[in-house]
Scaffold this motif. Structure first.
Motif, PDB file in Angstrom:
ATOM      1  N   LEU A   1      -5.328   7.620   6.303  1.00  0.00           N
ATOM      2  CA  LEU A   1      -5.147   8.899   5.593  1.00  0.00           C
ATOM      3  C   LEU A   1      -6.219   9.957   5.923  1.00  0.00           C
ATOM      4  O   LEU A   1      -5.873  11.093   6.259  1.00  0.00           O
ATOM      5  CB  LEU A   1      -5.081   8.651   4.075  1.00  0.00           C
ATOM      6  CG  LEU A   1      -5.040   9.912   3.210  1.00  0.00           C
ATOM      7  CD1 LEU A   1      -3.685  10.605   3.323  1.00  0.00           C
ATOM      8  CD2 LEU A   1      -5.311   9.581   1.739  1.00  0.00           C
ATOM      9  N   PRO A   2      -7.522   9.619   5.852  1.00  0.00           N
ATOM     10  CA  PRO A   2      -8.527  10.660   6.150  1.00  0.00           C
ATOM     11  C   PRO A   2      -8.368  11.235   7.555  1.00  0.00           C
ATOM     12  O   PRO A   2      -8.530  12.448   7.749  1.00  0.00           O
ATOM     13  CB  PRO A   2      -9.864   9.920   6.009  1.00  0.00           C
ATOM     14  CG  PRO A   2      -9.572   8.748   5.154  1.00  0.00           C
ATOM     15  CD  PRO A   2      -8.171   8.345   5.456  1.00  0.00           C
TER      16      PRO A   2
ATOM     17  N   GLY B   1       0.176  -3.199   5.036  1.00  0.00           N
ATOM     18  CA  GLY B   1       0.777  -1.871   5.164  1.00  0.00           C
ATOM     19  C   GLY B   1       0.048  -0.835   4.322  1.00  0.00           C
ATOM     20  O   GLY B   1      -0.281   0.262   4.792  1.00  0.00           O
ATOM     21  N   LEU B   2      -0.229  -1.203   3.062  1.00  0.00           N
ATOM     22  CA  LEU B   2      -0.874  -0.242   2.155  1.00  0.00           C
ATOM     23  C   LEU B   2      -2.296   0.079   2.611  1.00  0.00           C
ATOM     24  O   LEU B   2      -2.724   1.240   2.619  1.00  0.00           O
ATOM     25  CB  LEU B   2      -0.904  -0.809   0.734  1.00  0.00           C
ATOM     26  CG  LEU B   2       0.416  -0.771  -0.028  1.00  0.00           C
ATOM     27  CD1 LEU B   2       0.275  -1.443  -1.383  1.00  0.00           C
ATOM     28  CD2 LEU B   2       0.890   0.663  -0.225  1.00  0.00           C
ATOM     29  N   LEU B   3      -3.017  -0.976   3.010  1.00  0.00           N
ATOM     30  CA  LEU B   3      -4.407  -0.775   3.438  1.00  0.00           C
ATOM     31  C   LEU B   3      -4.455   0.061   4.721  1.00  0.00           C
ATOM     32  O   LEU B   3      -5.310   0.948   4.865  1.00  0.00           O
ATOM     33  CB  LEU B   3      -5.060  -2.141   3.653  1.00  0.00           C
ATOM     34  CG  LEU B   3      -6.567  -2.197   3.476  1.00  0.00           C
ATOM     35  CD1 LEU B   3      -6.965  -1.669   2.116  1.00  0.00           C
ATOM     36  CD2 LEU B   3      -7.064  -3.632   3.622  1.00  0.00           C
TER      37      LEU B   3
ATOM     38  N   PHE C   1      -7.313  -2.915  -9.219  1.00  0.00           N
ATOM     39  CA  PHE C   1      -8.727  -3.255  -9.102  1.00  0.00           C
ATOM     40  C   PHE C   1      -9.342  -2.522  -7.910  1.00  0.00           C
ATOM     41  O   PHE C   1     -10.432  -1.953  -8.008  1.00  0.00           O
ATOM     42  CB  PHE C   1      -8.868  -4.772  -8.930  1.00  0.00           C
ATOM     43  CG  PHE C   1     -10.288  -5.250  -8.877  1.00  0.00           C
ATOM     44  CD1 PHE C   1     -11.028  -5.367 -10.033  1.00  0.00           C
ATOM     45  CD2 PHE C   1     -10.891  -5.565  -7.672  1.00  0.00           C
ATOM     46  CE1 PHE C   1     -12.341  -5.799  -9.997  1.00  0.00           C
ATOM     47  CE2 PHE C   1     -12.200  -5.991  -7.631  1.00  0.00           C
ATOM     48  CZ  PHE C   1     -12.931  -6.112  -8.792  1.00  0.00           C
ATOM     49  N   ILE C   2      -8.596  -2.520  -6.804  1.00  0.00           N
ATOM     50  CA  ILE C   2      -9.107  -1.854  -5.605  1.00  0.00           C
ATOM     51  C   ILE C   2      -9.240  -0.352  -5.854  1.00  0.00           C
ATOM     52  O   ILE C   2     -10.246   0.267  -5.501  1.00  0.00           O
ATOM     53  CB  ILE C   2      -8.186  -2.147  -4.405  1.00  0.00           C
ATOM     54  CG1 ILE C   2      -8.333  -3.619  -4.002  1.00  0.00           C
ATOM     55  CG2 ILE C   2      -8.516  -1.252  -3.217  1.00  0.00           C
ATOM     56  CD1 ILE C   2      -7.304  -4.105  -3.027  1.00  0.00           C
ATOM     57  N   VAL C   3      -8.226   0.223  -6.518  1.00  0.00           N
ATOM     58  CA  VAL C   3      -8.293   1.659  -6.834  1.00  0.00           C
ATOM     59  C   VAL C   3      -9.514   1.928  -7.724  1.00  0.00           C
ATOM     60  O   VAL C   3     -10.250   2.895  -7.532  1.00  0.00           O
ATOM     61  CB  VAL C   3      -6.977   2.122  -7.499  1.00  0.00           C
ATOM     62  CG1 VAL C   3      -7.123   3.523  -8.050  1.00  0.00           C
ATOM     63  CG2 VAL C   3      -5.830   2.077  -6.493  1.00  0.00           C
TER      64      VAL C   3
ATOM     65  N   VAL D   1      -5.025  -2.470  13.595  1.00  0.00           N
ATOM     66  CA  VAL D   1      -5.070  -3.936  13.550  1.00  0.00           C
ATOM     67  C   VAL D   1      -4.203  -4.455  12.398  1.00  0.00           C
ATOM     68  O   VAL D   1      -3.434  -5.415  12.535  1.00  0.00           O
ATOM     69  CB  VAL D   1      -6.530  -4.424  13.401  1.00  0.00           C
ATOM     70  CG1 VAL D   1      -6.590  -5.921  13.140  1.00  0.00           C
ATOM     71  CG2 VAL D   1      -7.319  -4.071  14.650  1.00  0.00           C
ATOM     72  N   LEU D   2      -4.304  -3.766  11.263  1.00  0.00           N
ATOM     73  CA  LEU D   2      -3.521  -4.189  10.096  1.00  0.00           C
ATOM     74  C   LEU D   2      -2.022  -4.036  10.348  1.00  0.00           C
ATOM     75  O   LEU D   2      -1.221  -4.875   9.937  1.00  0.00           O
ATOM     76  CB  LEU D   2      -3.936  -3.374   8.868  1.00  0.00           C
ATOM     77  CG  LEU D   2      -5.282  -3.747   8.269  1.00  0.00           C
ATOM     78  CD1 LEU D   2      -5.726  -2.720   7.248  1.00  0.00           C
ATOM     79  CD2 LEU D   2      -5.194  -5.127   7.611  1.00  0.00           C
ATOM     80  N   VAL D   3      -1.650  -2.947  11.029  1.00  0.00           N
ATOM     81  CA  VAL D   3      -0.228  -2.729  11.334  1.00  0.00           C
ATOM     82  C   VAL D   3       0.266  -3.845  12.259  1.00  0.00           C
ATOM     83  O   VAL D   3       1.382  -4.351  12.104  1.00  0.00           O
ATOM     84  CB  VAL D   3      -0.012  -1.337  11.963  1.00  0.00           C
ATOM     85  CG1 VAL D   3       1.378  -1.217  12.551  1.00  0.00           C
ATOM     86  CG2 VAL D   3      -0.228  -0.259  10.909  1.00  0.00           C
TER      87      VAL D   3
END
Lengths: 819, 227
Positions: free
Chosen positions: A431-432, A423-425, A254-256, A399-401
């Motif tokens: 990435l950018p 982790g995925l987020l 869904f997010i993709v 923050v997520l890590v």
């Protein structure tokens, strides 16, 4: 509301919508993104809803859904004597026996109930109307409870039991019976399962009569379970992990899918920045512009959401048989293989489409609200990555890590999935910035004017493509992670099958007499006969199975042990210790040396063995000890050792001599084949979701490229004017897409492997109770690398072709005054 | 707003207008006490060097921005007190705007662009629009989209859009600034003729002395003050 205002709204809405009419491809991408996102989400929700409805139907039909259960604590036995004692003390309880019947490769749930006491458990039943709590309303009670008894089942279940030794039980076809379940009297079930006087549980009335003595005075070894919490035998509780797993994948997809929507909506807001300013300059209030844009998005969300629900329905219908097979094979939960339209998931799909669109459109709406009427453009154009934006993304990723270990500390399946999401987020957000850093480095090394321009131009495109690249990275990482997990599972499972299925033949007799005759006949023809008796029992508070096995090198040399005490097999043969499976060891926190309560007395644990594909606790003990503890267990099943080249002839001879059905004799290769088939079916759903996620990511990339192509002519025209032909520009554009996809793929490898580790070490342990060694597959990585390049080629081809075919006139307009 | 009153001779009235832009580089005062009055049917050209505050003054009169200080009333609306909705209502019903960049809606064809503001104001008249299109030489282009038009054609559409609703006040911000001299002259003549024909007041900002000379009155801004 005045007619004038309505007419004005219609006019402004028309002007806004005309943007999409002039850009049908962009509209198609917006709708496709939303539709795919909704389809993947609602498809999985449809599957989950269907499965849960099956559990609920079964629970209602069997009367187990809302009633508390009394179960033995700490693996102690629950017997008919406990039931009698409780009834005499005034407790409103009814006995239950639960187990599985095997008939060749078919497995059917057996439920033993006591219809008379069961009728008194619920107020409705006191009116005599609780037909659902037992056999059908037309049941002949005498025939039901008097041996050989009657069993109630659907026609499909009856077919699955065709040829099975049911000790003369008559099966009555009942279309309302739960799927794949045979309902019999409790005494009949005890006999069929070899449980003697043991019971699985007692179901109790919600309110016990006043004055009934407390439970701990009559049966202190029993505990009362909360019906809302779900019992270990409750399929809804058992399969929660599977459904959560599917939901997690659906959410990822869904997010993709939302990335596509965000891409299309973001571009639309930027492209219409001038129109919005014009509308406001011409006298349309800001609030009206915002409200009408929100309405426009809501209509798009509802249209695409509805289409997505239809697509999701089709997807769910295609996946449902596989899911039913998985739930039956892996969890022993029985689910209908067909799909019904349920308002719950339809509304959930539309809700997600609306919420997703709101999320995707929020930035644009906020920018529109803040947009100064006289500004030259939006403060931060969608297609340009700002250094501030990159910094913010890196900070958010950090923050997520930091949150990741906290999620792991919370523990449980939800904690595991939350850690995965963090982790995925985080990886997607960073990435950018990573790609930007790589391109900055490349810029310092670039030789030649064209290379320098190419690198600088790629950096400039990064902002516009970053969402699509993040989507591609997530899809690739999910593929690598899940592919590695399934691959690890497959290789471990194959090796485990080799160890576990080391005998050449497995023979099931129809009766005990026939079993004895088979063993006598085999005595002179086989190298070894290894009886495998088994009985249902409560193990550490959960329904499980105890096996009695012979002392033989087959086990000593091959059994897949994870941990073993010295002299394990001797102590097993002498009845001094038992083995437990990994699931039981992990769930009950039992290890070597700990004692486990068993019917007939506790024994120490001498070893732990892997037992993949089985959701239930299991114990192995010596055959003699088993015989003493379970004298009534049916002696039907045996493994046969024989030279492999003689196995076929021996099987044929057995079948001829005893007129055995094909399902009664299973050779090793057939057993392995069936096991692997079940395994492949189990992960077919996950594989399908993986492929769909990658496809959605490809569309996201195509959307990003197409939308960028429409606004970057002013950047390309000067290069073209300086002497670089359009075809070469197109080739460079395609090369850029490929390089970005390859770099994204390379970034996805460690992320995917991290995901695989989390799935194997955290999620699987929580979900199934076993842990697997991680097996990194180079061919898998190569395949996904190729998939990444192919996705980029497929997505980049159309924009490159368009650029190659662009007319000089279109490029010249960039320089013309009137543009 | 009280634009319907035929007795209101003064359409726009500015007294002691101040406007300062706050930029990262510091405060930039653009208007420092400007007085201006525009009467019904009158055409006023605002001239001045780049950065003198011409466009800012026009934007303030159009309600696109608000003054920091001073009194500003347009068609009876006190623009210092008006909120976003009140200003939008003034623009929609009382003002026709013509921009240097034309600012047509690219996804609508010429016909839809021409009638857009008149429809917004609820004053669309098909016959009047047809006449206007003919007067502007756009009759053959009604089905085209802005990207298919030349700059001069686009500006003629923008003029038509501003006039189709017969607003009492037309504001034009360098309407010929993006056009070549010959086209610019033609467009300017046409605009003035149509504005006068309809009895509207016109305030235009221009660098062109020739265009300014065509107006009834000319005011010159220098460093934020009327010279």
């Amino acid at each position: 509301m005045t007619t004038g205002r309505l007419a004005r709204w219609r006019l402004v809405l028309g002007a806004l919508v005309s943007h999409w009419m002039r850009r049908p491809l962009q509209l198609a991408m917006l709708l496709a993104g939303l539709m795919l996102a909704t389809a993947l989400w609602s498809g999985v929700q449809a599957v989950n809803a269907e499965a849960r409805a099956s559990y609920a139907t079964a629970a209602d039909r069997l009367g187990t859904g809302a009633l508390p259960r009394l179960e033995p604590a700490g693996g102690q036995a629950l017997t008919t004597a406990d039931f009698v004692a409780l009834r005499r003390a005034g407790w409103q309880v009814s006995p239950v026996v639960e187990g599985r019947l095997r008939n060749g490769t078919a497995r059917v749930s057996l439920l033993g109930i006591e219809p008379v006491t069961r009728l008194g458990l619920t107020p409705a039943a006191n009116d005599g109307g609780d037909a659902s709590a037992g056999p059908g309303p037309q049941a002949d009670l005498g025939a039901f409870i008097t041996p050989p008894g009657q069993g109630y089942a659907t026609a499909a279940t009856a077919r699955a039991l065709d040829g099975a030794d049911l000790r003369g039980l008559a099966i009555v076809i009942d279309a309302d019976a739960p799927p794949n379940t045979l309902i019999v009297d409790v005494g009949i079930a005890q006999g069929l399962l070899g449980m003697g006087e043991n019971l699985t549980a007692l179901v109790a009335a919600t309110a016990q009569p006043p004055g009934a003595p407390p439970l701990d005075r009559i049966a202190p070894h029993l505990t009362l379970s909360d019906p809302q919490a779900g019992s270990a035998a409750d399929p809804a509780a058992l399969t929660d992990s599977f459904h959560l797993n599917l939901t997690a994948f659906a959410l990822l997809s869904f997010i993709v899918g939302l990335f596509i929507t965000q891409s299309a909506v973001g571009l639309a807001f930027e492209q219409r920045g001038g129109v919005l300013r014009t509308l406001r300059a011409l006298g349309v209030p800001r609030a009206e512009v915002l409200a009408l844009m929100a309405a426009e998005l809501a209509v798009a969300a509802l249209v695409a959401g509805a289409a997505g629900i239809v697509l999701g329905w089709a997807m769910a219908a295609a996946l449902m048989p596989g899911v039913a097979a998985t739930l039956s094979g892996l969890y022993g939960a029985d689910v209908a293989g067909s799909l019904q339209l349920r308002p719950g998931w339809v509304l959930s799909g539309l809700g997600m489409a609306l919420a997703g669109t709101a999320l995707a459109g929020a930035r644009g709406l906020i920018q529109t609200a803040r947009m100064p009427l006289l500004a030259a453009g939006m403060a931060a154009p969608w297609a340009q990555a700002t250094a501030r934006g990159l910094r913010l993304q890196v900070i958010a990723a950090g923050v997520l890590v930091l949150a990741l270990p906290l999620c792991l500390a919370v523990g449980g399946l939800v904690g595991g999935f939350a850690a995965l999401a963090c982790g995925l987020l985080a990886a997607a957000l960073v990435l950018p910035a990573v790609l930007d850093a790589v391109l900055r480095l490349a810029a310092t090394r670039a030789r030649g004017v064209l290379t320098g321009w190419f690198v600088a131009d790629t950096r400039q495109q990064l902002g516009g493509l970053s969402l699509a690249l993040m989507a591609l990275m997530l899809a690739l990482a999910a593929n690598i992670g899940v592919g590695t997990m399934v691959g690890s599972f497959r290789s471990t499972f194959t090796g485990w099958l080799d160890q576990r299925l080391s005998a050449e033949l497995y023979v099931t007799a129809r009766t005990e007499d026939e079993g004895r005759a088979i063993r006598d006949w085999l005595a002179t023809r086989a190298d070894a006969i290894l009886p495998i008796w088994n009985a249902e029992a409560s193990l550490a508070g959960q329904p499980g199975r105890i096996y009695g096995v012979a002392d033989d090198p087959t086990y000593r040399d091959n059994w897949p042990l994870l941990a073993a005490a010295p002299g394990l097999w001797d102590s097993l043969a002498e009845g001094r210790a038992v083995l437990v499976n990994e699931q039981l060891s992990r769930r009950a926190g039992l290890d070597i040396g700990d004692r486990i309560d068993l019917p007939g007395g506790a024994l120490p644990i001498a070893g732990v063995y892997s037992d993949y594909g089985n959701p239930s606790p299991q114990v192995m003990m010596g055959l003699d000890d088993f015989g003493h503890r379970f004298p009534d267990a049916p002696r039907l099943y045996q493994a046969v050792r024989v030279a492999p080249d003689r196995a076929g002839a021996l099987a044929a001879g057995l079948a001829d001599r005893f007129d055995l059905p094909a399902s009664a004799i299973v050779d090793q290769s057939q057993a392995k084949r069936v096991s692997l088939q079940i395994f492949e079916r189990t992960f077919a759903v996950t594989a399908a979701l993986n492929v769909l996620t990658l496809a959605v990511a490809g569309i996201a990339l195509l959307t990003g490229l197409l939308t960028l192509a429409s606004i970057r002519l002013p950047q390309l025209a000067p290069v073209w004017a300086a002497g670089i032909p359009r075809r070469r520009l197109a080739r460079l554009d395609l090369l850029r897409t490929l390089l970005l996809a390859v770099a994204t793929g390379a970034f996805a490898v460690p992320v995917g492997l991290g995901l695989a580790w989390m799935l194997l070490a955290v999620v699987n342990v929580e979900a199934f109770g076993w842990r697997l060694p991680m097996d990194v597959s180079v061919p898998l990585l190569a395949r996904l690398g190729a998939a990444s390049v192919l996705t980029a080629l497929a997505a980049g081809a159309l924009p490159a072709l368009r650029l190659a075919r662009i007319t000089p006139g279109q490029l010249l307009r960039v320089f013309a005054d009137e543009r | 707003m009280n634009d319907a009153s035929p007795a209101l001779a003064e359409i726009a009235h500015a007294r002691g207008i101040h406007k300062t832009y706050h930029t990262p580089g510091g405060e930039v005062p653009v208007l420092r006490g400007v007085d201006l009055s525009v009467r019904r049917g009158e055409s006023v050209a605002i001239t001045g060097e780049s950065g003198s505050g011409k466009s800012t003054l026009l934007h303030l009169i159009g309600g696109l921005d608000a003054p920091d200080d001073g009194a500003l009333s347009v068609l009876g609306t006190d623009l210092r007190a008006a909120d976003d909705t009140a200003r939008a209502t003034l623009r929609r019903n009382g003002i026709g705007m013509i921009f240097q960049q034309f600012n047509l809606i690219p996804s609508l064809d010429v016909r839809a662009n021409l009638g857009f503001q008149a429809r917004l104001a609820g004053r669309f008249d098909a016959a009047r629009a047809e006449t206007l299109a003919r007067d502007l030489g756009l009759s053959a282009l009604l089905g085209r989209y802005p990207e298919q038009l030349s700059g001069g054609q686009q500006q003629r559409v923008a003029i038509g859009r501003a006039l189709a609703g017969n607003p009492p006040l037309v504001l034009a911000d360098e309407p010929t600034g993006n056009l070549d001299e010959a086209t610019g002259d033609a467009v300017a003549q046409l605009m003035l003729a149509l504005v006068r024909q309809r009895g509207s007041a016109l305030v235009l900002v221009t660098h062109s002395a020739r265009l300014a000379d065509l107006c009834d009155r000319r005011v010159h801004l220098r460093a934020g003050r009327l010279a």
